[in-house]
Design a protein around this motif. Structure first.
Motif, mmCIF file in Angstrom:
data_model
loop_
_atom_site.group_PDB
_atom_site.id
_atom_site.type_symbol
_atom_site.label_atom_id
_atom_site.label_comp_id
_atom_site.label_asym_id
_atom_site.label_seq_id
_atom_site.Cartn_x
_atom_site.Cartn_y
_atom_site.Cartn_z
ATOM 1 N N VAL A 25 0.832 -1.203 0.000
ATOM 2 C CA VAL A 25 0.000 0.000 0.000
ATOM 3 C C VAL A 25 0.868 1.255 0.000
ATOM 4 N N THR A 26 1.880 1.298 0.856
ATOM 5 C CA THR A 26 2.714 2.506 0.918
ATOM 6 C C THR A 26 3.540 2.686 -0.360
ATOM 7 N N ALA A 27 3.956 1.602 -0.984
ATOM 8 C CA ALA A 27 4.708 1.714 -2.239
ATOM 9 C C ALA A 27 3.807 2.142 -3.388
ATOM 10 N N ALA A 28 2.537 1.754 -3.361
ATOM 11 C CA ALA A 28 1.631 2.025 -4.475
ATOM 12 C C ALA A 28 1.003 3.421 -4.416
ATOM 13 N N VAL A 29 0.900 4.009 -3.235
ATOM 14 C CA VAL A 29 0.209 5.294 -3.095
ATOM 15 C C VAL A 29 0.759 6.376 -4.036
ATOM 16 N N PRO A 30 2.071 6.548 -4.168
ATOM 17 C CA PRO A 30 2.569 7.622 -5.047
ATOM 18 C C PRO A 30 2.330 7.378 -6.540
ATOM 19 N N TRP A 31 1.933 6.203 -6.929
ATOM 20 C CA TRP A 31 1.806 5.880 -8.349
ATOM 21 C C TRP A 31 0.584 6.488 -9.028
ATOM 22 N N GLY A 32 -0.406 6.881 -8.298
ATOM 23 C CA GLY A 32 -1.621 7.431 -8.894
ATOM 24 C C GLY A 32 -2.692 6.375 -9.063
ATOM 25 N N VAL A 33 -3.825 6.619 -8.439
ATOM 26 C CA VAL A 33 -4.915 5.641 -8.451
ATOM 27 C C VAL A 33 -5.716 5.700 -9.735
ATOM 28 N N TYR A 34 -5.947 6.892 -10.220
ATOM 29 C CA TYR A 34 -6.782 7.036 -11.409
ATOM 30 C C TYR A 34 -6.263 8.198 -12.246
ATOM 31 N N GLY A 35 -6.261 8.022 -13.544
ATOM 32 C CA GLY A 35 -5.797 9.058 -14.449
ATOM 33 C C GLY A 35 -6.805 9.321 -15.533
ATOM 34 N N ALA A 36 -6.436 10.131 -16.487
ATOM 35 C CA ALA A 36 -7.333 10.488 -17.585
ATOM 36 C C ALA A 36 -7.708 9.266 -18.431
ATOM 37 N N ALA A 37 -6.804 8.306 -18.520
ATOM 38 C CA ALA A 37 -7.045 7.116 -19.339
ATOM 39 C C ALA A 37 -7.724 5.991 -18.568
ATOM 40 N N GLY A 38 -8.015 6.206 -17.288
ATOM 41 C CA GLY A 38 -8.660 5.158 -16.488
ATOM 42 C C GLY A 38 -7.836 4.818 -15.269
ATOM 43 N N PRO A 39 -7.946 3.579 -14.809
ATOM 44 C CA PRO A 39 -7.210 3.174 -13.602
ATOM 45 C C PRO A 39 -5.710 3.359 -13.785
ATOM 46 N N GLY A 40 -5.087 3.936 -12.762
ATOM 47 C CA GLY A 40 -3.649 4.153 -12.801
ATOM 48 C C GLY A 40 -2.893 2.954 -12.264
ATOM 49 N N ALA A 42 -1.534 2.393 -9.480
ATOM 50 C CA ALA A 42 -1.761 2.047 -8.068
ATOM 51 C C ALA A 42 -3.127 1.424 -7.830
ATOM 52 N N PHE A 43 -3.971 1.397 -8.833
ATOM 53 C CA PHE A 43 -5.357 0.958 -8.648
ATOM 54 C C PHE A 43 -5.451 -0.462 -8.084
ATOM 55 N N PHE A 44 -4.906 -1.432 -8.776
ATOM 56 C CA PHE A 44 -4.996 -2.819 -8.320
ATOM 57 C C PHE A 44 -4.125 -3.110 -7.095
ATOM 58 N N PRO A 45 -2.882 -2.595 -7.041
ATOM 59 C CA PRO A 45 -2.098 -2.842 -5.821
ATOM 60 C C PRO A 45 -2.765 -2.302 -4.554
ATOM 61 N N LEU A 46 -3.436 -1.163 -4.656
ATOM 62 C CA LEU A 46 -4.118 -0.639 -3.473
ATOM 63 C C LEU A 46 -5.300 -1.510 -3.074
ATOM 64 N N ILE A 47 -5.998 -2.048 -4.053
ATOM 65 C CA ILE A 47 -7.139 -2.921 -3.743
ATOM 66 C C ILE A 47 -6.656 -4.195 -3.068
ATOM 67 N N TYR A 48 -5.709 -4.903 -3.692
ATOM 68 C CA TYR A 48 -5.294 -6.161 -3.057
ATOM 69 C C TYR A 48 -4.426 -5.926 -1.842
ATOM 70 N N GLY A 49 -3.687 -4.831 -1.792
ATOM 71 C CA GLY A 49 -2.921 -4.507 -0.591
ATOM 72 C C GLY A 49 -3.833 -4.202 0.582
ATOM 73 N N GLY A 50 -4.898 -3.459 0.326
ATOM 74 C CA GLY A 50 -5.876 -3.169 1.382
ATOM 75 C C GLY A 50 -6.595 -4.412 1.843
ATOM 76 N N LEU A 51 -6.978 -5.263 0.898
ATOM 77 C CA LEU A 51 -7.641 -6.521 1.262
ATOM 78 C C LEU A 51 -6.697 -7.420 2.061
ATOM 79 N N MET A 52 -5.435 -7.490 1.628
ATOM 80 C CA MET A 52 -4.453 -8.277 2.378
ATOM 81 C C MET A 52 -4.268 -7.727 3.779
ATOM 82 N N LEU A 53 -4.283 -6.407 3.928
ATOM 83 C CA LEU A 53 -4.112 -5.800 5.242
ATOM 84 C C LEU A 53 -5.257 -6.195 6.168
ATOM 85 N N VAL A 54 -6.480 -6.110 5.674
ATOM 86 C CA VAL A 54 -7.637 -6.494 6.495
ATOM 87 C C VAL A 54 -7.552 -7.970 6.886
ATOM 88 N N LEU A 55 -7.276 -8.825 5.915
ATOM 89 C CA LEU A 55 -7.223 -10.259 6.201
ATOM 90 C C LEU A 55 -6.036 -10.619 7.090
#
Length: 160
Positions: A25-40, A42-55
């Motif tokens: 999660v901390t490595a992916a945050v600076p990458w950009g979650v969403y851009g003009a062309a769609g998901p950036g 960091a989009f998928f790493p933040l999703i699975y990183g967050g899910l992994m953190l909860v689990l």
């Protein structure tokens, strides 16, 4: 019955998963979650990183504060050797899928990984294993290539 002993495998796994997810999660945050062309990026790493953190936190909590069962003799439940072999085989197959993906591309390597899991680990019939692996791989193709317009690695088929 319950015992106060902590299941160290769950505790260590929970710590490792939590630490890894925090890193993702901390490595992916600076990458950009969403851009003009769609998901950036960091989009998928933040999703699975967050899910992994909860689990990971759930696993930690259960290992520290959860109920533990013991046998009538007061011993903790035995480790299932078949489950341990299946877990190790899954890790080895995942590790082997990385060079397979480099050679055969993401879809080819993932098909082999999914087929192995379904056939060898879950002991499904050959036709069921092939159909399921094709369906899963096809779903990934539709999601990434068609819907998200993200090129998947092609491996040795780059020139085609």
């Amino acid at each position: 019955m319950m015992t106060g002993k902590t299941p160290y495998g769950d505790l260590l796994s929970g710590l490792f998963i939590t630490a890894l997810s925090i890193y993702i999660v901390t490595a992916a945050v600076p990458w950009g979650v969403y851009g003009a062309a769609g998901p950036g990026p960091a989009f998928f790493p933040l999703i699975y990183g967050g899910l992994m953190l909860v689990l990971g936190l759930v696993l930690l909590g259960r290992s520290l504060f959860g109920r533990r069962t013991v046998s009538a003799a007061g011993e903790p439940p035995a480790v299932d050797p078949e489950g341990r072999r299946a877990a190790m085989a899954t890790w080895l197959a995942l590790a082997a899928s990385i060079p397979a993906m480099m050679l055969l591309g993401f879809l080819g390597g993932f098909f082999l990984f999914a087929f192995f899991l379904i056939k060898v680990i879950f002991h499904k019939p050959l036709i069921t294993s092939v159909v399921a692996a094709v369906a899963i791989t096809g779903g990934l193709y539709l999601l990434f290539q068609v819907l998200l317009d993200v090129d998947l690695p092609l491996g040795m088929f780059k020139g085609r």
